[in-house]
Design an enzyme around this catalytic site. Structure first.
Site, PDB file in Angstrom:
ATOM      1  N   LYS A 106     -38.281  60.657 -10.806  1.00 38.48           N
ATOM      2  CA  LYS A 106     -37.853  60.784 -12.193  1.00 38.48           C
ATOM      3  C   LYS A 106     -37.157  62.119 -12.473  1.00 38.48           C
ATOM      4  CE  LYS A 106     -40.734  62.260 -15.106  1.00 38.48           C
ATOM      5  NZ  LYS A 106     -41.804  62.537 -16.062  1.00 38.48           N
ATOM      6  N   THR A 107     -37.832  63.195 -12.120  1.00 34.95           N
ATOM      7  CA  THR A 107     -37.290  64.511 -12.457  1.00 34.95           C
ATOM      8  C   THR A 107     -35.948  64.740 -11.770  1.00 34.95           C
ATOM      9  OG1 THR A 107     -39.560  65.265 -12.591  1.00 34.95           O
ATOM     10  CG2 THR A 107     -37.871  66.944 -12.631  1.00 34.95           C
TER      11      THR A 107
ATOM     12  N   ASP B 226     -38.214  63.749 -22.210  1.00 34.67           N
ATOM     13  CA  ASP B 226     -39.032  63.471 -21.033  1.00 34.67           C
ATOM     14  C   ASP B 226     -40.406  62.955 -21.464  1.00 34.67           C
ATOM     15  OD1 ASP B 226     -39.583  63.375 -18.361  1.00 34.67           O
ATOM     16  OD2 ASP B 226     -40.286  65.443 -18.240  1.00 34.67           O
ATOM     17  N   GLU B 227     -41.099  62.270 -20.576  1.00 37.90           N
ATOM     18  CA  GLU B 227     -42.441  61.744 -20.859  1.00 37.90           C
ATOM     19  C   GLU B 227     -42.471  61.020 -22.208  1.00 37.90           C
ATOM     20  OE1 GLU B 227     -44.578  61.718 -18.610  1.00 37.90           O
ATOM     21  OE2 GLU B 227     -44.581  63.576 -17.441  1.00 37.90           O
TER      22      GLU B 227
ATOM     23  N   GLN C 299     -48.041  54.681 -17.800  1.00 34.18           N
ATOM     24  CA  GLN C 299     -48.728  55.964 -17.666  1.00 34.18           C
ATOM     25  C   GLN C 299     -49.004  56.594 -19.023  1.00 34.18           C
ATOM     26  OE1 GLN C 299     -47.587  58.543 -14.192  1.00 34.18           O
ATOM     27  NE2 GLN C 299     -45.864  57.140 -14.089  1.00 34.18           N
TER      28      GLN C 299
ATOM     29  N   ARG D  13     -51.600  58.738  -7.768  1.00 36.60           N
ATOM     30  CA  ARG D  13     -51.481  60.144  -7.343  1.00 36.60           C
ATOM     31  C   ARG D  13     -51.531  60.258  -5.826  1.00 36.60           C
ATOM     32  NH1 ARG D  13     -48.711  61.328 -10.777  1.00 36.60           N
ATOM     33  NH2 ARG D  13     -48.888  59.118 -11.235  1.00 36.60           N
TER      34      ARG D  13
END
Length: 667
Positions: free
Chosen positions: A35-36, A214-215, A245, A599
Site C-alpha cells: 500500500k505505502t 491514508d488508512e 482492517q 501480521r
DNA sequence: GACTAACGTTTTTTT
DNA sequence: AACGTTAGTC
C-alpha cells in the site's frame, strides 16, 4: 530530475492505482499488498506529470504514519518537492487552519488544545458543580457521549439524555470561556469554517488540489465531512484503506465511509490490491477463511505470491502459565534452531493485562523483549506539567494550563482559591490569569494566599518577558523556571522508587531538549506546543531502537509485520471480547483477529487456554468461536501435552539444555 | 491542605 | 492483583 520510480516494479493493480491521478479514486489495499509503496509512487507520478508539489496534500491519522510517509516520499523525489508538499494528520491540518481563522467562530487565535486528561479534569469539575445526578457518572462516559455527538454533527444540547445535554452545554461553554478546544473541536470548527466561509474554502481547495487520505477505514463521519469540504470539483481525491482492517469502530471510525464511498464522491475508480507479498499461502488462506464470515464487506481475496509454508498451528493450553512458558520456550528454541533474531518474534494479545505472564516468562529466560507501551509519553504527569508552564509563557491567559500548575508544586494556592479565581474570572468575563493580576480580586483573598499569588504572577510574567524580548532561548527560560520553582524535588517526594524518580527527571529533560531542538530550527514556541498537544507518541524508540521480541496488543500491531507470530488467548470472552458480544460488534473482533493473523510472514501459532487468571481469580475458558471458522486445509490443531509428549528433536534437546543453563546463570 | 485508608473498577488507543 | 479515585482524618 523530478522523481524516480518505475512502473515496471509494480504489479498490474498497483500500476493502475499509480496511473489513476484524476477524479475520485479508492484503493482497497489488503494487508501486505504494498500500500505505502503504491501511494508514494502515485505521488511521485503526480510530480512527473508536472503537478506542483505545493498542491499535494496527504492526510494520515497518526504522526507516526505522517512521518513515515514523508520519509518514503523524500526518498523518491527531490528535496524541494518533498518539502513543498503537505503531509500531516487531520488534526494538525485543522490546527493550521484554525490558527489562521478561528476568530470567525469567536475564539482567539492563541486558543489552547485540551488533551484528554484536561478534558477529564474539566468534566470532573462540571460534574461536581452541576451535581443533580443520583447515579455516579464517570467523566469518561460523558466525554464519550459528547465526542460521539460532535462526530455525528449534533449540537451538544441535542444529546438524548437531558443530564448529559446539560453537561455538554456547560462543557462547551467552559471551553469557550477558557479559549480552549478539544480534539474533536479541531475537526468540527475547521469543517464549520470551510462550510460557512466560501472564501476560506476556495482558498484551501485552490491550495490543495490533490488530496490523499491514508488508512481511510479509520475515518469517522466528521472527518468525512471535513474531506468533502476540503475537496472540490473535479474531486481529485484518493482514499486508501482496507475495510477488513477496520478495528477502531469503538472510537467512532465509520466503515460506511469506505463501504459507501461512491455516495460521497461520484463515480470513483475503485482499485483492489490483492496480491500479498508478506505471508505464506498457509497464513493467507487461513486469514481469508476467517474474514469471509463477515457480512457487508468490499469483497477481496488476498492471493499469496509466496508458495507453501508451515501450517498454522492451533495449540490448546491447560492454562495461561503454560501458554506463556510454551511461547517463551518456542522463541528460545526457534532462535537457536532457525538462526532467527529476537526481533523476528512477536506475541500478540487482546488486552494489555495479558502481557504480564508473558513478560515474566521472557524475563525468566533472559529473552530481551520490547513492550509497545500503553502509557503515552505526553500523558505523563511531569511532561504535561512542564508543557503547561511552557504554554503559560506563550499565553498566560490560557486557563487550562494555568489551573493545572497553579499549585504544582504547592505554593499555597489551593483548590479553594482556584475555585474563587475561576468564579471571579467567569463573572467578569476575563481569564483566570487576569483575575490573579487584578487587585480587585486578590484583595478579596487572605494576605498569605495573596502574597503567594503575587509572587506566582511575577514569576510567570518575568519568564514570559525574557522570551518575548527574545533575550534568551525559550528552552533556557523554561529550564530555569522549572529549576527555580523546585519542580523536580517536589515531584520526587511523591515517587515510590528510584527508577520512578529517574523516569520523571528524564521526562522533564526530554521536553526541554525537544523544545531546544525545535527552537534551533527557528520555529516558534507556539508551534512546538501544537506539535506536542497533537502527538500522543509513545516513547519514540519503541520499535526502532529497542531490541528484542515484540509483545504487542492486536490493535497496536496493525501496519506491522513479523516473521514469526504467536497470537494468544483465543478464548470466547477474550477474542471475541465479552464486551463486544454484548455490544453486537463481533465483526470487528473478527477483523481484529484477521489483522493479527496477517501480521505473520512465515510462521503463525494460535493458542487458547482451558483456564486463565482473571482479576486475581482463576476462570475457566472456552475456545474462541472464531477457531471453528478457520478452514482446516493449512491448520495443525494440537495441544500442549501432545507437543511436550513427542520425542524431542536434537535441536529441541540442545536448546532445552541451553535454556537450563541460561536459567541457572540467572540464579 | 496534605496524608492515609477503604473502595471500586478492569478492551482496544489516537488526536 | 493492581491501579486510580474518593472519602475521611489530622
Amino acid at each position: 530530475m523530478a522523481s524516480t520510480f518505475s512502473f515496471n516494479s509494480l504489479n498490474a493493480a498497483q500500476r493502475q492505482a499509480v496511473a489513476a491521478l484524476d477524479g475520485p479514486v479508492m484503493i482497497l489495499a489488503g494487508a501486505g499488498t504494498g500500500k505505502t509503496r503504491t501511494v508514494t509512487c502515485r505521488i511521485a507520478h503526480m510530480l512527473e506529470k508536472k503537478i506542483p508539489a505545493a498542491e499535494i496534500l496527504a492526510v494520515t491519522f497518526t504522526n507516526k504514519a505522517a512521518s513515515e510517509m514523508r520519509e518514503r516520499i523524500t526518498g523518491m523525489v527531490t528535496k524541494k518537492a518533498a518539502s513543498d508538499m503537505t503531509v500531516c494528520t487531520f488534526h494538525s491540518l485543522c490546527v493550521r487552519l484554525l490558527r489562521g481563522g478561528i476568530d470567525k467562530l469567536g475564539y482567539k487565535r492563541n486558543f489552547s488544545i485540551c488533551s484528554h486528561s484536561d478534558q477529564v479534569g474539566l468534566m470532573r469539575q462540571l460534574l461536581v458543580r452541576m451535581g443533580g445526578s443520583d447515579e455516579k457518572v464517570k467523566p469518561d462516559t460523558v466525554l464519550a457521549a459528547i465526542s460521539k455527538a460532535k462526530n455525528m454533527g449534533l449540537d451538544p444540547s441535542e444529546l438524548e439524555d437531558d443530564y448529559f445535554a446539560n453537561l455538554a452545554v456547560a462543557y462547551q461553554n467552559e471551553l469557550r470561556a477558557q479559549n480552549a478546544v478539544d480534539f474533536d473541536d479541531l475537526l468540527l470548527f475547521a469543517e464549520k469554517i470551510l462550510r460557512e466561509h466560501g472564501d476560506v474554502r476556495e482558498h484551501f481547495r485552490g491550495r490543495y488540489q490533490r488530496v490523499t487520505v491514508d488508512e481511510f477505514q479509520d475515518t469517522n463521519s466528521l472527518q468525512m465531512r471535513l474531506l468533502q469540504q476540503l475537496v472540490g470539483k473535479p474531486y481529485h481525491v484518493c482514499v486508501v484503506g482496507d475495510d477488513d482492517q477496520s478495528i477502531y469502530g469503538w472510537r467512532g471510525a465509520e466503515v460506511a465511509n469506505i463501504l459507501e464511498f461512491e455516495n460521497f464522491f461520484p463515480h470513483p475508480e475503485i482499485i483492489r490490491l490483492e496480491e500479498n507479498y508478506r505471508s505464506t499461502r498457509a497464513v493467507l488462506h487461513t486469514a481469508n477463511s476467517l474474514i469471509r464470515h463477515n457480512r457487508g464487506r468490499r469483497e477481496k481475496i488476498l492471493r499469496a505470491t509466496r508458495v507453501g509454508g508451515d501450517p498454522v498451528r492451533i495449540v490448546a493450553m491447560p492454562g495461561d502459565d503454560e501458554e506463556a512458558e510454551f511461547i517463551a520456550e518456542e522463541i528460545l528454541a526457534g532462535k537457536s534452531a532457525a538462526g532467527r533474531q529476537w526481533e523476528d518474534f512477536a506475541v500478540l494479545f487482546r488486552t494489555n493485562n495479558q502481557s504480564r505472564k508473558l513478560e515474566l516468562a521472557m524475563r525468566e529466560r533472559k529473552i530481551p523483549y520490547r513492550m509497545v507501551g500503553a502509557q503515552s509519553f505526553y500523558d505523563r504527569r511531569e511532561v504535561r506539567d512542564v508543557l503547561a508552564y511552557a504554554q503559560l509563557l506563550v499565553s498566560p491567559e490560557a486557563d487550562v494550563p494555568l489551573l493545572r500548575i497553579l499549585n504544582a508544586p504547592n505554593r499555597g494556592i489551593g483548590q479553594a482559591t482556584a475555585v474563587l479565581a475561576t468564579q471571579w474570572s467567569r463573572d467578569h468575563h476575563q481569564s483566570v490569569w487576569q483575575a490573579l493580576c487584578d487587585p480587585a480580586f486578590t484583595l478579596s483573598i487572605g494576605s498569605k494566599t495573596r502574597h503567594a499569588i503575587e509572587s506566582f504572577v511575577a514569576l510567570i510574567a518575568g519568564a514570559k518577558n525574557r522570551i518575548d524580548l527574545a533575550k534568551d532561548n525559550p528552552a533556557d527560560v523554561l529550564h530555569t523556571l522549572i529549576r527555580e520553582i523546585e519542580y523536580l524535588p517536589w515531584l520526587e517526594r511523591g515517587c515510590k522508587s528510584d527508577s520512578e524518580r529517574q523516569q520523571r527527571a528524564e521526562g522533564i529533560q526530554m521536553v526541554i531538549d525537544s523544545l531546544r531542538a525545535h527552537a534551533m530550527q527557528g520555529r516558534k514556541l507556539q508551534s512546538f506546543l501544537d506539535d506536542s498537544a497533537l502527538s500522543a507518541d509513545r516513547e519514540d524508540e519503541d520499535l526502532e531502537t529497542k531490541q528484542g521480541a515484540t509483545l504487542i496488543t492486536l490493535h497496536a500491531s496493525k501496519g506491522l509485520e513479523f516473521p514469526i507470530v504467536f497470537l494468544v488467548g483465543l478464548e470466547e470472552g477474550f477474542l471475541p471480547h465479552s464486551r463486544s458480544i454484548a455490544d453486537g460488534t463481533k465483526d470487528e473482533e473478527r477483523r481484529l483477529l484477521y489483522v493479527g493473523i496477517t501480521r505473520a510472514r512465515d510462521n503463525l501459532t494460535l493458542t487458547y487456554c482451558a483456564k486463565r487468571l482473571k482479576w486475581g481469580q482463576e476462570t475457566g475458558c472456552q475456545p474462541s468461536s472464531f477457531i471453528g471458522e478457520l478452514d482446516a486445509e493449512f491448520l495443525d490443531h494440537t495441544s500442549y501435552e501432545e507437543i511436550l509428549g513427542a520425542e524431542p528433536s536434537a535441536d529441541e534437546l540442545s536448546s532445552f539444555f541451553g535454556n537450563l543453563k541460561s536459567m541457572m546463570d540467572g540464579i
